[in-house]
Design an enzyme around this catalytic site. Structure first.
Site, short mmCIF file in Angstrom:
data_model
loop_
_atom_site.label_atom_id
_atom_site.label_comp_id
_atom_site.label_asym_id
_atom_site.label_seq_id
_atom_site.Cartn_x
_atom_site.Cartn_y
_atom_site.Cartn_z
N LYS A 5 81.32 117.73 51.14
CA LYS A 5 81.81 117.29 49.83
C LYS A 5 83.21 116.71 50.03
O LYS A 5 84.11 117.39 50.54
CB LYS A 5 81.85 118.47 48.86
CG LYS A 5 82.46 118.10 47.51
CD LYS A 5 82.31 119.20 46.51
CE LYS A 5 83.04 118.86 45.22
NZ LYS A 5 82.91 119.92 44.22
N LYS A 22 78.04 114.56 49.26
CA LYS A 22 78.56 114.20 47.94
C LYS A 22 79.92 113.55 48.08
O LYS A 22 80.76 114.10 48.78
CB LYS A 22 78.67 115.47 47.10
CG LYS A 22 79.28 115.24 45.75
CD LYS A 22 79.42 116.54 45.03
CE LYS A 22 80.17 116.29 43.73
NZ LYS A 22 80.66 117.50 43.15
C1 PBG Z 1 83.18 121.38 40.96
C2 PBG Z 1 82.39 120.12 41.02
C3 PBG Z 1 82.83 118.79 40.86
C4 PBG Z 1 81.68 118.00 40.84
C5 PBG Z 1 80.60 118.84 41.00
N1 PBG Z 1 81.05 120.16 41.13
C6 PBG Z 1 84.17 118.23 40.63
C7 PBG Z 1 85.23 118.40 41.60
O1 PBG Z 1 85.05 118.85 42.74
O2 PBG Z 1 86.35 118.08 41.20
C8 PBG Z 1 81.65 116.51 40.66
C9 PBG Z 1 80.41 115.97 40.05
C10 PBG Z 1 80.52 114.59 39.51
O3 PBG Z 1 81.55 113.90 39.63
O4 PBG Z 1 79.52 114.17 38.92
N2 PBG Z 1 83.79 121.77 42.10
#
Ligand code: PBG
Length: 326
Positions: A192, A245
């Site tokens: 991520k 992601k």
């Molecule tokens: C929480 C999380 C996030 C997303 C999914 N889980 C945001 C982040 O890490 O700031 C992003 C999902 C999206 O942008 O659709 N940690």
């Protein structure tokens, strides 16, 4: 394969011929719809930066999930928006278990995935416990494990840690096993990235960090080899499904992860990828349906098994009408 012996266009002459040689299958059974849930009744609060998406109370969430399920979407992933935030993320144990229970009661066949992260529930908006202005990795693990067990207790079929703390998959696996949830799979957000494409989500989940950013725990977008190390670690710790992601700008990694590990693989088509297309479509600059279907096909072509997307319900419906038409 020299011209004129080989002519690529021969197999492009008709829709039927093109379908016959199409390499990539896109079907609703791979889709997961992300949903935002909060306390209340009959609440359907539009998310400004994500047109067509809503914060939902549990009753409305059940309706939305039922609609998606009827359209052919097999799974949802839940994000909680708590009424109150604190420095222990206590809200993590509130609305999501309630929502999971209601969904499993009303829609037993729907796959309910619970996102496991603390940012939505923390007053400072970071994904872990903050000590001395820094996110403390090891102090965060017990809180994540506790939330994961609460979600499994509530009936969640899969838990999905998205926090990017080191060692969290092992901690969650051990806690689930101790609590008797040996059969609950973990879908880890393994690679991520710290991405500007999450902008609209932070409005949806009300989870923007109050100071600093997430670069000390989420990955640097410059790094591909490191993504493979992250995935290897999570698989070693017991991840059943791994995720890359965001999706669109990271398809090289989707391909590399699938080729290297052959593990069940998900991609998250994140909020920014959705909202930029919606905005362009609203201006008449892009054809939303065509662009979204092209993206989905690209995710599958790159190697994704599972696609998390805000378009899940639309894609399921578009595919059904395409099949009916051909
Ligand atoms: C929480 C999380 C996030 C997303 C999914 N889980 C945001 C982040 O890490 O700031 C992003 C999902 C999206 O942008 O659709 N940690």
């Amino acid at each position: 394969m020299n011209f004129p012996l080989y002519r690529s266009r021969r197999l492009r002459q008709s829709a039927a011929l093109r379908a016959l040689v199409s390499e990539t299958e896109l079907s609703a059974r791979h889709l997961v719809l992300p949903l935002f849930v909060r306390e209340g009744r009959r609440l359907r609060r539009p998310i400004g930066a994500m047109p067509g998406q809503f914060q939902l109370s549990v009753d409305e969430l059940v309706k939305e999930a039922a609609d998606a399920f009827a359209a052919g979407v097999p799974a949802v992933i839940l994000f909680g928006v708590p009424d109150r935030k604190d420095e222990r993320a206590s809200g993590a144990l509130g609305i999501v278990p309630k929502a999971a229970r209601a969904l499993k009661r009303e829609l037993p066949e729907l796959i309910v995935i619970a996102d496991v992260c603390l940012c939505e529930y923390m007053s400072h908006g970071h994904c872990g416990v903050v000590r001395g202005g820094r996110v403390d990795n090891d102090a965060t693990l017990p809180l994540l494990a506790k939330a994961a067990v609460a979600y499994a207790d509530a009936g969640a079929d899969i838990v999905a840690p998205s926090d990017m703390m080191d060692g969290r998959v092992a901690a969650i696996r051990a806690a689930l096993d101790r609590a008797g949830h040996r059969e609950t799979p973990i879908m880890s957000y393994a690679a991520k990235f710290a991405s500007a494409f999450y902008g609209p989500f932070r409005e949806a989940a009300e989870s923007a960090p109050k100071f600093g950013d997430r670069r000390s725990y989420q990955m640097d977008c410059a790094n591909g080899d490191e993504a493979l190390r992250e995935v290897a670690l999570d698989i070693a710790e017991g991840a059943d499904i791994v995720m890359v992601k965001p999706a669109l700008a990271y398809l090289d990694l989707v391909r590399r992860v699938k080729q290297r590990f052959g593990h069940p693989l998900a991609v998250y088509n994140v909020s920014g990828e959705y909202s930029m297309v919606r905005a362009a479509a609203a201006n008449g600059w892009l054809d939303e349906k065509a662009v979204a279907l092209e993206m989905m096909t690209a995710f599958r072509r790159a190697g994704a098994d599972i696609i998390l997307t805000y378009w899940a319900k639309d894609v399921a419906r578009w595919l059904a009408t395409l099949t009916a038409a051909s």
